[in-house]
Structure formats: structure tokens, C-alpha cells
Motif scaffolding. Structure first.
Motif, PDB file in Angstrom:
ATOM      1  N   ASN A 111      74.654  19.645  23.678  1.00 17.95           N
ATOM      2  CA  ASN A 111      75.108  19.684  24.159  1.00 17.95           C
ATOM      3  C   ASN A 111      74.770  19.046  25.409  1.00 17.95           C
ATOM      4  O   ASN A 111      73.272  18.016  25.136  1.00 17.95           O
ATOM      5  CB  ASN A 111      74.398  21.139  24.977  1.00 17.95           C
ATOM      6  N   ASP A 112      75.356  19.190  26.725  1.00 18.48           N
ATOM      7  CA  ASP A 112      74.646  18.608  27.899  1.00 18.48           C
ATOM      8  C   ASP A 112      73.295  19.348  28.730  1.00 18.48           C
ATOM      9  O   ASP A 112      73.444  20.417  29.127  1.00 18.48           O
ATOM     10  CB  ASP A 112      76.099  18.705  28.914  1.00 18.48           C
ATOM     11  N   SER A 113      72.840  17.698  28.681  1.00 22.35           N
ATOM     12  CA  SER A 113      71.803  18.011  29.741  1.00 22.35           C
ATOM     13  C   SER A 113      70.859  16.980  30.937  1.00 22.35           C
ATOM     14  O   SER A 113      72.000  15.327  30.657  1.00 22.35           O
ATOM     15  CB  SER A 113      70.582  18.827  28.954  1.00 22.35           C
ATOM     16  N   ASN A 114      70.080  16.974  31.893  1.00 21.07           N
ATOM     17  CA  ASN A 114      70.031  15.919  32.592  1.00 21.07           C
ATOM     18  C   ASN A 114      68.774  15.699  31.891  1.00 21.07           C
ATOM     19  O   ASN A 114      67.683  14.183  31.848  1.00 21.07           O
ATOM     20  CB  ASN A 114      69.304  16.133  33.975  1.00 21.07           C
ATOM     21  N   GLY A 115      68.707  16.154  30.572  1.00 18.20           N
ATOM     22  CA  GLY A 115      67.521  15.165  29.681  1.00 18.20           C
ATOM     23  C   GLY A 115      67.802  13.806  29.290  1.00 18.20           C
ATOM     24  O   GLY A 115      69.342  14.083  29.273  1.00 18.20           O
ATOM     25  N   TYR A 116      67.157  13.416  28.024  1.00 18.46           N
ATOM     26  CA  TYR A 116      67.329  11.486  27.487  1.00 18.46           C
ATOM     27  C   TYR A 116      66.386  11.937  27.088  1.00 18.46           C
ATOM     28  O   TYR A 116      65.349  12.001  26.238  1.00 18.46           O
ATOM     29  CB  TYR A 116      67.922  11.244  28.821  1.00 18.46           C
ATOM     30  N   THR A 117      67.041  10.275  26.611  1.00 15.85           N
ATOM     31  CA  THR A 117      66.292   9.621  25.594  1.00 15.85           C
ATOM     32  C   THR A 117      65.896   8.310  25.671  1.00 15.85           C
ATOM     33  O   THR A 117      67.222   7.326  26.455  1.00 15.85           O
ATOM     34  CB  THR A 117      67.802   9.801  23.990  1.00 15.85           C
ATOM     35  N   VAL A 118      65.260   7.556  25.735  1.00 16.95           N
ATOM     36  CA  VAL A 118      64.562   5.812  25.735  1.00 16.95           C
ATOM     37  C   VAL A 118      64.354   5.542  25.006  1.00 16.95           C
ATOM     38  O   VAL A 118      63.324   5.987  24.040  1.00 16.95           O
ATOM     39  CB  VAL A 118      63.579   6.403  26.859  1.00 16.95           C
ATOM     40  N   LEU A 119      65.229   4.086  24.813  1.00 16.71           N
ATOM     41  CA  LEU A 119      64.452   3.826  23.618  1.00 16.71           C
ATOM     42  C   LEU A 119      63.800   2.613  24.048  1.00 16.71           C
ATOM     43  O   LEU A 119      64.512   2.024  25.489  1.00 16.71           O
ATOM     44  CB  LEU A 119      65.893   2.541  22.756  1.00 16.71           C
TER      45      LEU A 119
END
Length: 164
Positions: A111-119
Motif C-alpha cells: 500500500n501507499d503510505s508516508n512510511g519508508y525504508t532506509v538503505l
């Protein structure tokens, strides 16, 4: 390749069907107290699709098979879904690698969200937004962390560890 971001990974209808299954009130989510082995956070919900060398979910075929086929997976290590709930402020996992050996890690955004993954690539942080139907693939030894959302009820991803 260190990492690759693939937008519009699956046909839209397939992506919507995966989301529909995983948003169903009948989809079984299980609480895990910590997001990583070393963290002291407030936990998240997970669902194991493939665990201990075998399929472990009735939703494997509908939610995972289309992604595996597109990734051209040679051997599965583990596949699980992660659901972070909205706590109205950002929280994040510790930096981690899913595996300590040569493999691939993939994150499919349900889904879409304003969360994210950081590499973390050569001490540079790369933020990958949670955009529905995006696939992030990276080397298994690349450190990463999940960052929660504040804009909707849940952040849902499917996490793959595999050999290609």
C-alpha cells in the motif's frame, strides 16, 4: 547491484488483489514484540508465507506466487508480510541485515503510505518511499531499516529473502 527500485512491478489488477487479500478481516496477522532481534521497540504484526523451508500460509499462491515468478527466484529462504500500525509519530527499526550470507532481500510495498525504508549504502542513507506495487531488491548484506507511517492506519510490505 547494491539495490534496484522497480515501480509498477505487477499488473495493477494483481497488485489490487494482493492488497484486497491482505486487508481482509480474515487475513491472519500475528504480533511480534520487536521489529529486529536487537531492538527495544513497540513491535509490529507479521504473517509468515514461507518459513523453515516450507510454505506456511494459505495465502501463498494469491499473494506471493506472482511476485516470486516475476523475481525469478531460484530458492526461497523466508517470505513474510510486515504490518506497522499508525502510532501518530514516527518510529523505526534498528539498522539490520535480514541474513548474514550472500542472498537477495526484496520488499514489495502493498500500500501507499508516508512510511519508508532506509538503505545504508557506503554510509549514505537512501530513502525508499512506500508506494503501492513497488518492488525494492537489494543485496542481503545491505543494512536497512523500516520507518513507520503517520498518514494512514497501516504500512504493509511483503519481505523476501531468496537466492536468484
Amino acid at each position: 547491484m547494491k539495490y534496484k527500485i522497480i515501480d509498477n512491478f505487477l499488473p495493477e489488477e494483481v497488485s489490487e488483489n494482493i492488497k484486497k487479500d491482505m486487508y481482509s478481516k480474515w487475513f491472519p496477522w500475528y504480533f511480534s514484540e520487536h521489529m529486529t532481534l536487537t531492538s527495544n521497540d513497540s513491535g509490529f504484526f507479521c504473517h509468515a508465507f514461507y518459513y523453515f523451508h516450507k510454505q506456511s500460509s494459505h495465502y501463498f499462491e494469491s499473494c506471493v506466487t506472482p511476485i516470486i515468478n516475476k523475481l525469478d527466484v531460484k530458492a526461497i529462504i523466508e517470505i513474510r508480510a510486515n504490518l506497522m500500525t499508525n502510532k501518530f509519530e514516527r518510529y523505526e527499526s534498528d539498522w539490520h541485515c535480514d541474513r548474514d550470507y550472500d542472498c537477495k532481500t526484496g520488499i514489495y510495498y502493498v500500500n501507499d503510505s508516508n512510511g519508508y525504508t532506509v538503505l545504508l549504502d557506503n554510509d549514505k542513507e537512501i530513502n525508499v518511499p512506500c508506494k503501492q506495487n513497488t518492488m525494492l531488491v537489494f543485496d542481503g548484506d545491505l543494512k536497512h531499516k523500516a520507518v513507520s507511517q503517520t498518514d494512514n492506519e497501516r504500512r504493509v510490505v511483503i519481505n523476501f529473502n531468496y537466492f536468484d
